[in-house]
Design a protein around this motif. Structure first.
Motif, short mmCIF file in Angstrom:
data_model
loop_
_atom_site.label_atom_id
_atom_site.label_comp_id
_atom_site.label_asym_id
_atom_site.label_seq_id
_atom_site.Cartn_x
_atom_site.Cartn_y
_atom_site.Cartn_z
N SER A 113 -10.56 -6.80 24.32
CA SER A 113 -10.73 -5.81 23.26
C SER A 113 -10.95 -4.42 23.83
CB SER A 113 -11.93 -6.19 22.38
OG SER A 113 -11.74 -7.44 21.76
N PHE A 114 -11.84 -4.31 24.82
CA PHE A 114 -12.17 -3.00 25.40
C PHE A 114 -10.95 -2.36 26.06
CE2 PHE A 114 -16.78 -4.62 26.09
CZ PHE A 114 -17.04 -4.46 24.74
N ARG A 115 -10.21 -3.17 26.84
CA ARG A 115 -9.04 -2.61 27.53
C ARG A 115 -7.98 -2.16 26.54
NH1 ARG A 115 -9.80 -7.05 31.10
NH2 ARG A 115 -8.10 -8.17 30.09
N ALA A 116 -7.75 -2.97 25.51
CA ALA A 116 -6.71 -2.63 24.54
C ALA A 116 -7.06 -1.35 23.78
CB ALA A 116 -6.52 -3.79 23.56
N LEU A 117 -8.31 -1.24 23.34
CA LEU A 117 -8.72 -0.05 22.60
C LEU A 117 -8.72 1.19 23.48
CD1 LEU A 117 -11.60 -1.57 20.45
CD2 LEU A 117 -9.34 -0.87 19.65
N SER A 144 -6.76 1.72 26.03
CA SER A 144 -5.37 2.12 26.26
C SER A 144 -4.79 2.88 25.08
CB SER A 144 -4.52 0.89 26.56
OG SER A 144 -4.39 0.07 25.39
N ALA A 145 -5.35 2.62 23.89
CA ALA A 145 -4.87 3.30 22.68
C ALA A 145 -5.69 4.54 22.35
CB ALA A 145 -4.90 2.33 21.50
N GLY A 146 -6.69 4.84 23.20
CA GLY A 146 -7.51 6.02 22.96
C GLY A 146 -8.47 5.87 21.81
N ARG A 147 -8.82 4.64 21.45
CA ARG A 147 -9.73 4.40 20.33
C ARG A 147 -11.18 4.35 20.82
NH1 ARG A 147 -7.47 2.32 15.52
NH2 ARG A 147 -9.59 2.73 14.77
N GLN A 148 -12.09 4.89 20.03
CA GLN A 148 -13.52 4.80 20.29
C GLN A 148 -14.10 3.62 19.49
OE1 GLN A 148 -15.14 6.88 22.53
NE2 GLN A 148 -13.03 7.53 22.96
N ARG A 196 -2.40 -4.35 12.78
CA ARG A 196 -1.30 -4.31 13.75
C ARG A 196 -1.10 -2.90 14.28
NH1 ARG A 196 0.86 -9.37 12.86
NH2 ARG A 196 0.53 -10.23 10.77
N GLU A 197 -0.07 -2.76 15.10
CA GLU A 197 0.17 -1.46 15.73
C GLU A 197 0.42 -0.37 14.69
OE1 GLU A 197 2.29 -1.62 19.79
OE2 GLU A 197 3.01 -3.42 18.77
N GLN A 198 1.09 -0.71 13.59
CA GLN A 198 1.33 0.29 12.55
C GLN A 198 0.04 0.72 11.86
OE1 GLN A 198 2.72 -2.76 12.72
NE2 GLN A 198 3.02 -3.69 10.69
N ASP A 199 -1.04 -0.07 12.06
CA ASP A 199 -2.34 0.29 11.52
C ASP A 199 -3.18 1.06 12.54
OD1 ASP A 199 -1.90 -1.23 9.07
OD2 ASP A 199 -2.19 -3.01 10.31
N GLY A 200 -2.60 1.31 13.72
CA GLY A 200 -3.32 2.03 14.76
C GLY A 200 -4.06 1.13 15.73
N PHE A 201 -3.73 -0.17 15.73
CA PHE A 201 -4.39 -1.10 16.63
C PHE A 201 -3.41 -1.60 17.68
CE2 PHE A 201 -7.27 -0.89 13.18
CZ PHE A 201 -8.52 -1.20 13.69
N PRO A 202 -3.77 -1.53 18.95
CA PRO A 202 -2.85 -1.95 20.02
C PRO A 202 -2.58 -3.45 19.97
CG PRO A 202 -5.04 -1.57 20.91
CD PRO A 202 -5.08 -1.10 19.48
N ALA A 203 -1.40 -3.83 20.41
CA ALA A 203 -1.05 -5.25 20.46
C ALA A 203 -1.97 -5.98 21.43
CB ALA A 203 0.41 -5.41 20.89
N LEU A 204 -2.30 -7.22 21.09
CA LEU A 204 -3.16 -8.04 21.92
C LEU A 204 -2.34 -9.14 22.59
CD1 LEU A 204 -6.21 -8.44 19.50
CD2 LEU A 204 -6.18 -7.16 21.64
N PRO A 205 -2.78 -9.59 23.75
CA PRO A 205 -2.06 -10.67 24.43
C PRO A 205 -2.39 -12.02 23.81
CG PRO A 205 -4.01 -10.10 25.67
CD PRO A 205 -3.95 -9.13 24.51
N ALA A 206 -1.83 -13.06 24.36
CA ALA A 206 -2.17 -14.42 23.96
C ALA A 206 -3.22 -14.97 24.91
CB ALA A 206 -0.93 -15.31 23.99
N THR A 207 -4.10 -15.79 24.38
CA THR A 207 -5.02 -16.52 25.26
C THR A 207 -4.26 -17.68 25.88
OG1 THR A 207 -5.73 -17.96 23.45
CG2 THR A 207 -7.00 -15.96 23.84
#
Length: 302
Positions: free
Chosen positions: A195-199, A201-205, A244-255
């Motif tokens: 979660s931390f890495r994905a956010l 990378s997208a510049g989200r706080q 999803r990405e169109q909502d401003g959330f970066p794509a997440l990988p699969a576990t």
């Protein structure tokens, strides 16, 4: 109108297309050619007397008749597979201690073991539900015979790995704010770092709003609108909103999940379950696609 008798192979083709959303992918899953699957679909539609799938240029949708048949076809195929396994499996007697990650206990992953005990009525199942770090510790201490746990770099890569997609989950009425309120699991949960890495990378706080060891508690928090949580497909409840990405959330990988056993020699019952678990996973866990649930596939074996 009288509907013709159903053929197992035709139902297999139909369900595979419904769950993959693609005739070619369905053929690969069944080890059949694309023309073969297409022919079997047409034959099934002829027997039903109604179209089952609406085909457009780039999309496929189940018709109302297709949705009815899909629900029944899954039950028919599951019963057929259970009968096949019961007739071909050796007689097993004893107790098996298995471990499962918590998010799977309300989903179809748990049904694998429940189906296994139904097929083998003389087997007693003892199930431990915990985070993957705890499951690996219990395996090392020989407290478990077998566990499905997240792949860990500290152990050799298993031969068969199951991938389960992660999603940003929120309540239906949740409106993302800044900083983003997060619902998290404590260390050593790998979903935190993901979660931390994905956010980042997208510049989200973000701010850690709720921390819990319980998946059920996290699901309640998501439903209430308290924040956003990174959850695997098996923990996504009906009514959750997937961001999803169109909502401003970066794509997440699969576990990455795998079957683990202790290093010491196992009993015949554990050996058999380990050998057949990949097959049971594929048969017990359907993928959800645009045809069946309009969401990404849940699990795939690689």
């Amino acid at each position: 109108m009288t509907v013709g008798r159903f053929n197992i192979e035709l139902l297999e083709a139909f369900v595979a297309v419904a769950e993959t959303g693609n005739v070619t992918l369905a053929g690969g899953k069944l080890n059949r050619t694309q023309p073969c699957v297409s022919t079997q679909l047409r034959r099934l539609e002829d027997r039903v007397g109604k179209p089952l799938i609406e085909r457009a240029a780039r999309t496929m949708e189940l018709t109302p008749a297709g949705r009815i048949l899909y629900q029944h076809a899954r039950d028919i195929l599951k019963s057929h597979e259970e009968a096949r396994l019961r007739l071909s499996a050796p007689e097993l007697t004893g107790t098996v201690h298995v471990g499962l990650p918590e998010w799977s206990t309300t989903g179809q992953l748990q049904s694998i073991f429940c189906d296994f005990v139904r097929i083998h009525p003389n087997v007693k199942l003892e199930m431990t539900v915990a985070d993957s770090a705890t499951l690996h510790e219990k395996l090392s201490g020989n407290e478990l015979n077998l566990a499905i746990a997240l792949v860990t770099p500290s152990k050799p890569e298993p031969a068969s790995v199951v991938e389960e997609q992660l999603h940003w989950a929120a309540g239906e009425t949740f409106i993302p704010g800044d900083p983003l309120p997060l619902i998290l699991f404590p260390e050593p949960c790998p979903f935190r770092d993901i979660s931390f890495r994905a956010l980042a990378s997208a510049g989200r706080q973000w701010v850690e709003r709720i921390t819990t060891t319980s998946v059920a508690a996290a699901q309640v928090a998501v439903t209430s609108g308290a924040g956003v949580c990174c959850l695997p497909s098996g923990a996504i409840l009906e009514g959750f909103k997937i961001l999803r990405e169109q909502d401003g959330f970066p794509a997440l990988p699969a576990t990455r999940l795998a079957v683990y056993t202790p290093a010491k020699a196992q009993s015949p019952i554990v050996d058999y379950l380990e050998d057949h678990l990949s097959e049971l996973l594929q048969n017990a866990i359907p993928s959800r696609t645009v045809l069946t649930a309009k969401s990404p596939p849940e699990l795939r074996v690689v």
